[in-house]
Design a protein around this motif. Sequence first.
Motif, PDB file in Angstrom:
ATOM      1  N   CYS A 293     -27.053   2.351  18.241  1.00  0.00           N
ATOM      2  CA  CYS A 293     -28.243   2.766  17.493  1.00  0.00           C
ATOM      3  C   CYS A 293     -28.128   4.214  17.025  1.00  0.00           C
ATOM      4  CB  CYS A 293     -29.506   2.524  18.307  1.00  0.00           C
ATOM      5  SG  CYS A 293     -29.541   3.465  19.836  1.00  0.00           S
ATOM      6  N   GLY A 294     -26.902   4.759  17.061  1.00  0.00           N
ATOM      7  CA  GLY A 294     -26.700   6.156  16.666  1.00  0.00           C
ATOM      8  C   GLY A 294     -26.739   6.351  15.157  1.00  0.00           C
ATOM      9  N   GLY A 295     -26.156   5.424  14.415  1.00  0.00           N
ATOM     10  CA  GLY A 295     -26.171   5.493  12.950  1.00  0.00           C
ATOM     11  C   GLY A 295     -25.441   6.697  12.376  1.00  0.00           C
ATOM     12  N   CYS A 296     -24.348   7.147  12.997  1.00  0.00           N
ATOM     13  CA  CYS A 296     -23.590   8.293  12.452  1.00  0.00           C
ATOM     14  C   CYS A 296     -23.077   7.945  11.053  1.00  0.00           C
ATOM     15  CB  CYS A 296     -22.401   8.628  13.342  1.00  0.00           C
ATOM     16  SG  CYS A 296     -22.878   9.060  15.010  1.00  0.00           S
ATOM     17  N   HIS A 304     -21.630  -3.332  11.078  1.00  0.00           N
ATOM     18  CA  HIS A 304     -20.833  -4.464  11.563  1.00  0.00           C
ATOM     19  C   HIS A 304     -21.479  -5.098  12.806  1.00  0.00           C
ATOM     20  CE1 HIS A 304     -17.268  -6.902  11.838  1.00  0.00           C
ATOM     21  NE2 HIS A 304     -17.101  -6.564  13.088  1.00  0.00           N
ATOM     22  N   GLN A 305     -21.720  -4.299  13.841  1.00  0.00           N
ATOM     23  CA  GLN A 305     -22.279  -4.855  15.085  1.00  0.00           C
ATOM     24  C   GLN A 305     -23.802  -4.793  15.109  1.00  0.00           C
ATOM     25  OE1 GLN A 305     -20.636  -3.420  18.758  1.00  0.00           O
ATOM     26  NE2 GLN A 305     -18.578  -4.094  18.241  1.00  0.00           N
ATOM     27  N   GLY A 306     -24.381  -3.964  14.249  1.00  0.00           N
ATOM     28  CA  GLY A 306     -25.836  -3.849  14.219  1.00  0.00           C
ATOM     29  C   GLY A 306     -26.347  -2.703  15.085  1.00  0.00           C
ATOM     30  N   LYS A 307     -27.645  -2.398  14.898  1.00  0.00           N
ATOM     31  CA  LYS A 307     -28.272  -1.271  15.590  1.00  0.00           C
ATOM     32  C   LYS A 307     -28.856  -1.698  16.941  1.00  0.00           C
ATOM     33  CE  LYS A 307     -32.234   0.132  14.003  1.00  0.00           C
ATOM     34  NZ  LYS A 307     -33.361   0.707  13.268  1.00  0.00           N
ATOM     35  N   THR A 308     -29.101  -3.007  17.081  1.00  0.00           N
ATOM     36  CA  THR A 308     -29.699  -3.487  18.333  1.00  0.00           C
ATOM     37  C   THR A 308     -28.643  -3.529  19.432  1.00  0.00           C
ATOM     38  OG1 THR A 308     -31.068  -4.904  16.968  1.00  0.00           O
ATOM     39  CG2 THR A 308     -31.052  -5.387  19.333  1.00  0.00           C
ATOM     40  N   ILE A 309     -28.956  -2.912  20.562  1.00  0.00           N
ATOM     41  CA  ILE A 309     -28.010  -2.941  21.684  1.00  0.00           C
ATOM     42  C   ILE A 309     -28.135  -4.302  22.373  1.00  0.00           C
ATOM     43  CG2 ILE A 309     -27.251  -1.792  23.809  1.00  0.00           C
ATOM     44  CD1 ILE A 309     -27.195  -0.001  21.275  1.00  0.00           C
ATOM     45  N   GLN A 310     -27.016  -4.980  22.484  1.00  0.00           N
ATOM     46  CA  GLN A 310     -26.992  -6.295  23.123  1.00  0.00           C
ATOM     47  C   GLN A 310     -26.164  -6.164  24.404  1.00  0.00           C
ATOM     48  OE1 GLN A 310     -25.760  -8.890  19.530  1.00  0.00           O
ATOM     49  NE2 GLN A 310     -25.916  -6.770  18.862  1.00  0.00           N
ATOM     50  N   CYS A 363     -31.701   5.188  15.583  1.00  0.00           N
ATOM     51  CA  CYS A 363     -32.857   5.363  16.473  1.00  0.00           C
ATOM     52  C   CYS A 363     -32.826   6.763  17.091  1.00  0.00           C
ATOM     53  CB  CYS A 363     -32.827   4.333  17.609  1.00  0.00           C
ATOM     54  SG  CYS A 363     -32.784   2.629  17.083  1.00  0.00           S
ATOM     55  N   LEU A 364     -31.748   7.520  16.830  1.00  0.00           N
ATOM     56  CA  LEU A 364     -31.587   8.825  17.476  1.00  0.00           C
ATOM     57  C   LEU A 364     -31.770   9.999  16.521  1.00  0.00           C
ATOM     58  CD1 LEU A 364     -28.402   8.177  19.644  1.00  0.00           C
ATOM     59  CD2 LEU A 364     -30.771   7.665  20.161  1.00  0.00           C
TER      60      LEU A 364
END
Length: 596
Positions: A293-296, A304-310, A363-364
């Motif tokens: 969820c860092g979005g650097c 690719h993997q998305g922002k949601t932590i799974q 998110c950060l």
Amino acid sequence: MTQRGWDELDVLFVSGDAYIDHPAFGTTLLARLLEAEGLQVGILAQPDWRDPEAFKVMGRPRLFAAISAGSMDSMVNHYTAAKKVRNNDAYTPGGRAGARPNRAVIAYSAAIKGAFKGLPTVIGGIEASLRRLAHYDYWDNKVRRSMLVDSKADLLLFGMAESALSELVERMLAGETIDSITDLRGTAYLAKASPDDAIELPTYEEVTKSTDAYNRAFRLASEQNNPFSGKALFQPHGDRLVVVNPPAMPLTEEQLDRIYALPFTKLPHPLYKEPIPAYGQIKFSITSHRGCCGGCAFCAITHHQGKTIQSRSEKSLHEELDRLSRHPEFRGTITDVGGPTANMYGMHCNDPQAQTVCRRESCLYPQICKNLDTNDKPAVALLRKLRSHPTVKHLFVASGVRFDLLNRQPDYFADLIKYHVGGLLKVAPESTSPKVTKIMRKPGPQVFEQFLQRFREQSLELGKNQAVVPYFISSHPGCTLDDMIDVALFLRENNLRVEQVQEFTPTPGSLATCIYHTGRDPFTGDAVHVPLNATERRRQKALLLWHLPESRKDVIDSLRQSGREELIGRLTNDQKLSIGKPSRPPKQRAERKQKR
Ligand code: SF4
């Protein structure tokens, strides 16, 4: 196939990597998943793309061929940031380069089409995923078409692809043809007409001609990245449309646990006689979660993997450790427990309603969102449980950590320093110039300084001789020579040594690549300096390595160019060279530069 009594495959996977039976590799993971669902699957690893016969060794599959370039984009794998050919490949036995073609997805797709006329082809993996729309390609220095068009594939799977692939197979087994399957999340396809409600992006022809159109396309596509509310996109390429469906929904803990419990041998294929460097790195590592969820700006993980932590359950991870401890070479050391960012395990958005409509890429950044649950209890409990396993002597966290989160994770931080660092902790401030960290969407220098102080104090208290290995990027969009001089001073003042500089490479799909190409931030429209000149790029690198004798000339030249000669002594460790002139104020420096 002979041993299993198979005379035909259902799905043939083609991959640019050697075959290692470990869940860290996407092709392996997907193949094991389909196998568990009762399909007959084969993996053709690093076939000779110039030889059609090499693609026929397992015969024509019944459903389709699933093609990937491997764990990396083949152009990133082949060339350095300076576009020099690399002479090694970590994903190939013996570490040798040359086992996969340039733009491997296109080359493999052409070879499959030559070998099996009319066989449906499905492309995926990082290369196809991040090139799903028209995109700037650094190696050709131009905007290329969607890889779906160039590969002539029937379907493109983007993201981690488990759900899309499973459903695709299920529906094809039930009799649907691949060209009729147009509603699958996490897929893209070519069409003549757009679906209802889809968002239209500027055409390939427009984004090729206009950087404004390119930025608009990037912004519009980013706004639909949310799997809970994102809409389909379409981008005309000539008389056809590339239609991109909304991303796949994040996997649940149960789904992830099921995937990681599949019977991976965690070994390379027995055919290989030489070591595979990438295997050495992940052999005794455990993936605890995915997503970031860092979005650097320079990283495409969110795309690719998305922002949601799974995250996987503690039980599933413990069971994996049980299995790993029976590996013939296991000697008690787990080299890593982590994911894209180690300290995001168990984190989630606290407000499902806000999450559904959220359009933030990070998110950060610019501040940690109030809805983000940064509680470190799950991660602390996990590490405690794993390190108390009877066979474990050392358990390290080698994945990178977000130091701005550590401020809110006191117990995780304490345990990390006490048990899991192994002497060196990798962190990635990437820059310490506030102007540059803003473009990168990273925390600024104060947060990094606070972290450094805490890390050093706590290590001292514990009597541990530990250090931070900082990662910095040179020549990132927005970074001027002046900014890099400030970074060099920061490093000097904080007694930090950069060992390896990562020179910015505009890889497909990232925000930083978009800015590199257009010279503007697509969200604010602000003009951004892009270091293109070879001398400037070399000098930026030298400033990060200011402590090395070989950087001396470039450091001095940079300081002279920026009108900051008074720093020569400090950044060459030679006080005789300090001319003692007071530092010019920034305005004067800018005027002087303009005059030049
Ligand atoms: S609302 Fe906040 S925590 Fe939730 S997804 Fe959006 S940015 Fe992240």
